[in-house]
Design an enzyme around this catalytic site. Structure first.
Site, PDB file in Angstrom:
ATOM      1  N   GLU A   1      46.595  44.561  58.701  1.00 53.94           N
ATOM      2  CA  GLU A   1      47.833  45.007  58.057  1.00 53.94           C
ATOM      3  C   GLU A   1      47.673  44.976  56.546  1.00 53.94           C
ATOM      4  O   GLU A   1      46.999  44.087  56.002  1.00 53.94           O
ATOM      5  CB  GLU A   1      48.997  44.114  58.485  1.00 53.94           C
ATOM      6  CG  GLU A   1      49.267  44.158  59.986  1.00 53.94           C
ATOM      7  CD  GLU A   1      50.404  43.242  60.415  1.00 53.94           C
ATOM      8  OE1 GLU A   1      50.954  42.535  59.541  1.00 53.94           O
ATOM      9  OE2 GLU A   1      50.756  43.250  61.611  1.00 53.94           O
TER      10      GLU A   1
ATOM     11  N   HIS B   1      55.709  45.402  60.631  1.00 52.21           N
ATOM     12  CA  HIS B   1      55.829  43.970  60.916  1.00 52.21           C
ATOM     13  C   HIS B   1      57.166  43.420  60.408  1.00 52.21           C
ATOM     14  O   HIS B   1      57.217  42.453  59.634  1.00 52.21           O
ATOM     15  CB  HIS B   1      54.672  43.198  60.301  1.00 52.21           C
ATOM     16  CG  HIS B   1      54.394  41.898  61.006  1.00 52.21           C
ATOM     17  ND1 HIS B   1      53.149  41.336  61.085  1.00 52.21           N
ATOM     18  CD2 HIS B   1      55.212  41.036  61.675  1.00 52.21           C
ATOM     19  CE1 HIS B   1      53.197  40.203  61.750  1.00 52.21           C
ATOM     20  NE2 HIS B   1      54.449  40.001  62.127  1.00 52.21           N
TER      21      HIS B   1
END
Length: 466
Positions: A314, A344
């Site tokens: 990420e 997220h």
């Protein structure tokens, strides 16, 4: 205020003498403390603690941890440096030697190299559910407990999953994207009510259980799979195998930690076991789903859609690109219709972040002030009732040591000239932790005690609180 370093030898074992007066506790602490006061007539008050060494504890908070946590720490007298972004390993190696505690969320990685560079570090706080971003074993061996927030964002994640179930079943994101492109495309084909459909929950913990209740309220049938037997809530039913769940469920939602045995737990074989036209939702950890296999299942129309909030890799900050340089399949995934991709945000609500900030900041403060490790994920859980104001010359010994025979005899021999009023010890794996309150200790004895305990053969970290 200029900090004065806590005296820690450059070579292991480490010794720290520090304390800060506690001013706030959790509900459980207040109830426990209330009961102990009742038992002694409610006339003794907790002792106001003072640092043995005159240094303010310095905390490093990253990834935009809530301001409530910042204010709480500052109210304790801690120095707080607060950053909105995650730090790279190199940035941590440069910064971490100056701090006694660090608070992170999911993007910052506390590696073995970082822990070895953290000469002053006493405690790590993960302001989230997961702790796989921390090398827990190395932290424990360095005498550093790690705390997290196992349930404060459960409701937020569960609500996000419910919204994704409805959005997928009605193709909301696809219709919305078409409208933004100026295309009117009203249709009912492939769109369904969620009432009467089966939700399969993989991992029936705090989030899975809340999701179960919310989904039943929508008229869904709920089944779940977990590695342990759990009493279901409502009308939910536990199934014996993952394969059974995958074959029965119209929607599969993943809520498991990232462990060696859960990496790629949902891969090609498991995806083929899912019902044709079903949906996969992952708000747990990015590596538990084999995303290239998921892309194949979506392109072949075996699955009707998917929602992902977590990814194997990420970006480290807002505004960064999410492309093939981050994950090599990113473009292919973005091009598939009826796939919901979010950055997220499962626990990213005002309510969840406030509760996480409160829970983890209190846990870190209890450890720094009292030595309590209740709730630590990598450490023996040890606690003692507070020292009272009348116990003016009492000292609390916090002794982290290797779990080996003979340690308690060595420590108790050192403490034998004093009255040990209370003592508790526990171990977890290779690490053991002892708390002991000793009475009538003179200021000149404190340094001698610290020196003697720190030189025992199994010492990892010794702190004295007074």
């Amino acid at each position: 205020m200029s900090p004065h370093p806590i005296p820690i030898p450059s070579n292991s074992p480490r010794v720290v003498a520090t304390s800060v007066s506690p001013t706030s506790q959790t509900l459980h602490d207040r109830l426990r403390h209330r009961d102990s006061l009742s038992a002694i007539g409610a006339i003794r008050q907790p002792k106001v603690l003072h640092p043995i060494d005159n240094e303010d504890l310095k905390l490093l908070l990253l990834e935009n941890i809530s301001q409530e946590a910042v204010l709480y720490f500052q109210a304790q007298g801690f120095q707080v440096d607060h950053y909105s972004k995650a730090f790279s390993e190199q940035e941590l190696l440069e910064k971490i030697p100056h701090y006694h505690a660090i608070g992170i969320r999911s993007k910052t990685k506390i590696t073995k190299r970082v822990i070895k560079a953290a000469a002053k570090l006493l405690v790590i706080g993960c302001f989230c559910i997961g702790t796989n971003q921390v090398d827990l074993v190395t932290a424990a061996k360095a005498g550093i407990p790690v705390f997290n927030s196992p349930f404060s964002n459960s409701r937020s994640v569960a609500e996000l999953v419910v919204s994704e179930i409805i959005a997928l079943s009605r193709q909301l994101f696809q219709r919305s994207h078409e409208m933004r492109d100026g295309i009117w495309n009203k249709q009912s084909k492939g769109c369904w009510e969620v009432r009467g459909k089966t939700l399969g929950i993989v991992g029936y913990g705090h989030i899975g259980a809340q999701l179960s209740v919310l989904s039943e309220a929508l008229g869904m049938r709920v089944i779940f799979y977990d590695v342990i037997n759990i009493m279901p809530l409502g009308s939910a039913r536990q199934v014996d195998t993952l394969s059974t769940l995958l074959a029965e469920a119209d929607f599969v939602s993943i809520h498991i930690p990232e462990l060696p045995e859960t990496i790629n737990m949902i891969s090609q074989q498991e995806l083929q076991q899912m019902k044709e036209g079903s949906y996969l939702i992952n708000n747990a950890r990015g590596r538990v789903v084999d995303i290239p296999a998921l892309i194949d299942a979506l392109k072949s129309k075996h699955l009707a859609g998917a929602a992902l909030d977590v990814y194997p890799v990420e970006p480290g900050s807002n505004g960064a690109s999410f492309d093939d340089q981050v994950n090599p399949w990113a473009t292919a995934l973005r091009d598939i219709p009826n796939v919901i991709l979010t950055p997220h945000i499962g626990g990213s609500t005002e309510e969840a972040q406030r509760m996480i900030g409160e829970e983890v900041s209190q846990a870190l403060t209890r450890y720094l002030n009292y030595g309590s490790t209740v709730g630590a994920v990598n450490f023996p859980e040890v606690d003692l009732r507070p020292i009272t104001a009348e116990q003016g010359n009492n000292v609390r010994v916090c002794h982290v040591h290797n779990n080996q025979p003979g340690v308690l005899r060595q420590v108790n021999d050192i403490l034998s000239p004093y009255n040990v009023e209370k003592q508790y010890s526990d171990s977890k794996g290779d690490v053991a932790y002892l708390l002991a309150d000793i009475a009538d200790v003179s200021p000149t004895d404190i340094n001698k005690l610290r020196e003697m305990i720190s030189h025992t053969s199994a010492n990892i970290l010794t702190r004295l609180l007074a």
